[in-house]
Design a protein around this motif. Structure first.
Motif, PDB file in Angstrom:
ATOM      1  N   GLN A   1       0.828  -1.210   0.000  1.00  0.00           N
ATOM      2  CA  GLN A   1       0.000   0.000   0.000  1.00  0.00           C
ATOM      3  C   GLN A   1       0.865   1.264   0.000  1.00  0.00           C
ATOM      4  O   GLN A   1       0.572   2.241  -0.687  1.00  0.00           O
TER       5      GLN A   1
ATOM      6  N   LEU B   1       2.252   1.688  -3.384  1.00  0.00           N
ATOM      7  CA  LEU B   1       1.229   2.204  -4.298  1.00  0.00           C
ATOM      8  C   LEU B   1       0.932   3.690  -4.052  1.00  0.00           C
ATOM      9  O   LEU B   1       0.667   4.465  -4.988  1.00  0.00           O
TER      10      LEU B   1
ATOM     11  N   THR C   1      -6.516   4.641 -10.437  1.00  0.00           N
ATOM     12  CA  THR C   1      -5.669   3.818  -9.527  1.00  0.00           C
ATOM     13  C   THR C   1      -6.127   3.956  -8.079  1.00  0.00           C
ATOM     14  O   THR C   1      -6.147   2.980  -7.315  1.00  0.00           O
ATOM     15  N   GLN C   2      -6.535   5.196  -7.715  1.00  0.00           N
ATOM     16  CA  GLN C   2      -7.011   5.416  -6.333  1.00  0.00           C
ATOM     17  C   GLN C   2      -8.282   4.623  -6.069  1.00  0.00           C
ATOM     18  O   GLN C   2      -8.445   4.014  -5.001  1.00  0.00           O
TER      19      GLN C   2
ATOM     20  N   ARG D   1      -9.261   1.911  -7.642  1.00  0.00           N
ATOM     21  CA  ARG D   1      -8.911   0.486  -7.586  1.00  0.00           C
ATOM     22  C   ARG D   1      -8.229   0.126  -6.255  1.00  0.00           C
ATOM     23  O   ARG D   1      -8.483  -0.920  -5.653  1.00  0.00           O
ATOM     24  N   TYR D   2      -7.369   1.003  -5.794  1.00  0.00           N
ATOM     25  CA  TYR D   2      -6.663   0.768  -4.517  1.00  0.00           C
ATOM     26  C   TYR D   2      -7.638   0.738  -3.349  1.00  0.00           C
ATOM     27  O   TYR D   2      -7.534  -0.110  -2.454  1.00  0.00           O
ATOM     28  N   GLU D   3      -8.570   1.681  -3.335  1.00  0.00           N
ATOM     29  CA  GLU D   3      -9.531   1.703  -2.237  1.00  0.00           C
ATOM     30  C   GLU D   3     -10.385   0.430  -2.228  1.00  0.00           C
ATOM     31  O   GLU D   3     -10.664  -0.121  -1.151  1.00  0.00           O
TER      32      GLU D   3
ATOM     33  N   SER E   1      -8.219  -2.293  -0.956  1.00  0.00           N
ATOM     34  CA  SER E   1      -7.950  -2.118   0.464  1.00  0.00           C
ATOM     35  C   SER E   1      -9.131  -2.560   1.313  1.00  0.00           C
ATOM     36  O   SER E   1      -8.980  -3.252   2.332  1.00  0.00           O
TER      37      SER E   1
END
Length: 320
Positions: free
Chosen positions: A176, A179, A197-198, A200-202, A205
């Motif tokens: 994380q 990223l 990307t944010q 997808r990351y959230e 997560s």
């Protein structure tokens, strides 16, 4: 063991004078008349018992006292057959009394020995039962140890799994952070790519946190269940150990009782052996006594023969 005398010399004397008075032989009877009126059997019947030897001695003394005045006129005959038979009966009665007493003592000793053997057998049976229970308890303890070892192995496996999950979580956090750095670097160049990307990351997560939380809860629940089982196993082990100590104490008591019973049996065997030795000695003494003639009988026969050879002289009083 000699029996106590039932009649005293005074009682014997009174009974003899009563028999003489009933026979009507006068104050100074002859020896024959005295013997017809008085005998050991008649005196014992009148007194209701007594030692035949003691009664015979008392009768001889009274006879010597009563017939002393008429002895000079009487030539004593040979020992009467009924007197000899009476003496044999007295001797057999004394021997029979001793043998009866010895038989009674032997029966008592045999009864005590049989009781000791029964107690020993019962103690051995109780010891066998306790040994069987101890074997079962040891098998149960062994099984409990096996289950406890399996629970410990499962706990180690779960701890390793929790450690692996924690490592994965640390790796995810590291990823994380990486990223986030990439996101900060790419934010200046591509705002749209950063936004995608944010997002997808959230999503990743949230998904990772949910899965991690679920796995953590499951691991904690499993650890709690294993801890509860471990506590129950510890309590069960303590109870079994206390029971094992109690059984070992009972086994020690049973062994002490067994040793005590063995000592009593040995003592009874020693008493029985000593009684057998005493019986053998008594039988040998009896055989010797039968082989040797009685002094009183031999003396009476010798005096009778002397008197028969000298009829003109006065005789002295003696035993019949």
């Amino acid at each position: 063991m000699p029996r106590p005398a039932v009649a005293t010399p005074a009682d014997v004397r009174q009974a003899v004078f009563a028999l003489v008075a009933e026979a009507g032989v006068g104050q100074t009877p002859s020896a024959q008349a005295f013997r017809r009126a008085v005998s050991v059997r008649k005196v014992r019947e009148r007194l209701g018992g007594g030692n035949p030897a003691t009664i015979g001695q008392a009768i001889n003394a009274i006879e010597a006292e009563l017939v002393h005045a008429g002895v000079d006129r009487i030539v004593l005959p040979e020992l009467p057959a009924d007197v000899a038979e009476l003496m044999q009966q007295v001797w057999r009665a004394a021997v029979g009394a001793q043998l009866d007493e010895l038989s009674r003592l032997r029966s008592q000793a045999q009864a005590v020995a049989d009781g000791a053997r029964e107690e020993l057998t019962e103690a051995q049976l109780r010891a066998e039962v306790l040994k069987q229970e101890l074997t079962e308890l040891r098998a149960s303890v062994t099984e409990r140890d096996s289950r406890l070892a399996q629970a410990s192995t499962d706990q180690v496996a779960l701890s390793a799994r929790a450690t692996a999950l924690q490592a994965e979580l640390d790796a995810a956090r590291t990823q994380q952070a990486q990223l986030g750095g990439d996101l900060d670097a790419a934010r200046a160049t591509q705002a749209q790519a950063i936004a995608a990307t944010q997002e997808r990351y959230e999503g990743l997560s949230r998904r990772l946190l949910e899965e991690t939380g679920q796995q953590r809860q499951a691991a904690q629940a499993e650890i709690g269940r294993l801890a509860s089982q471990l506590k129950f196993a510890d309590k069960r082990q303590a109870v079994l150990e206390a029971r094992l100590q109690q059984l070992e104490s009972d086994l020690i008591d049973v062994r002490g009782q067994h040793q005590k019973a063995t000592g009593e049996v040995a003592a009874l065997r020693y008493v029985n052996a000593s009684q057998r030795v005493q019986l053998d000695e008594f039988v040998r003494a009896l055989r010797v006594a039968r082989a040797v003639p009685t002094p009183s009988v031999a003396g009476a026969r010798e005096r009778a023969s002397k008197r028969a050879s000298r009829p003109g002289k006065a005789d002295k009083p003696g035993a019949p």
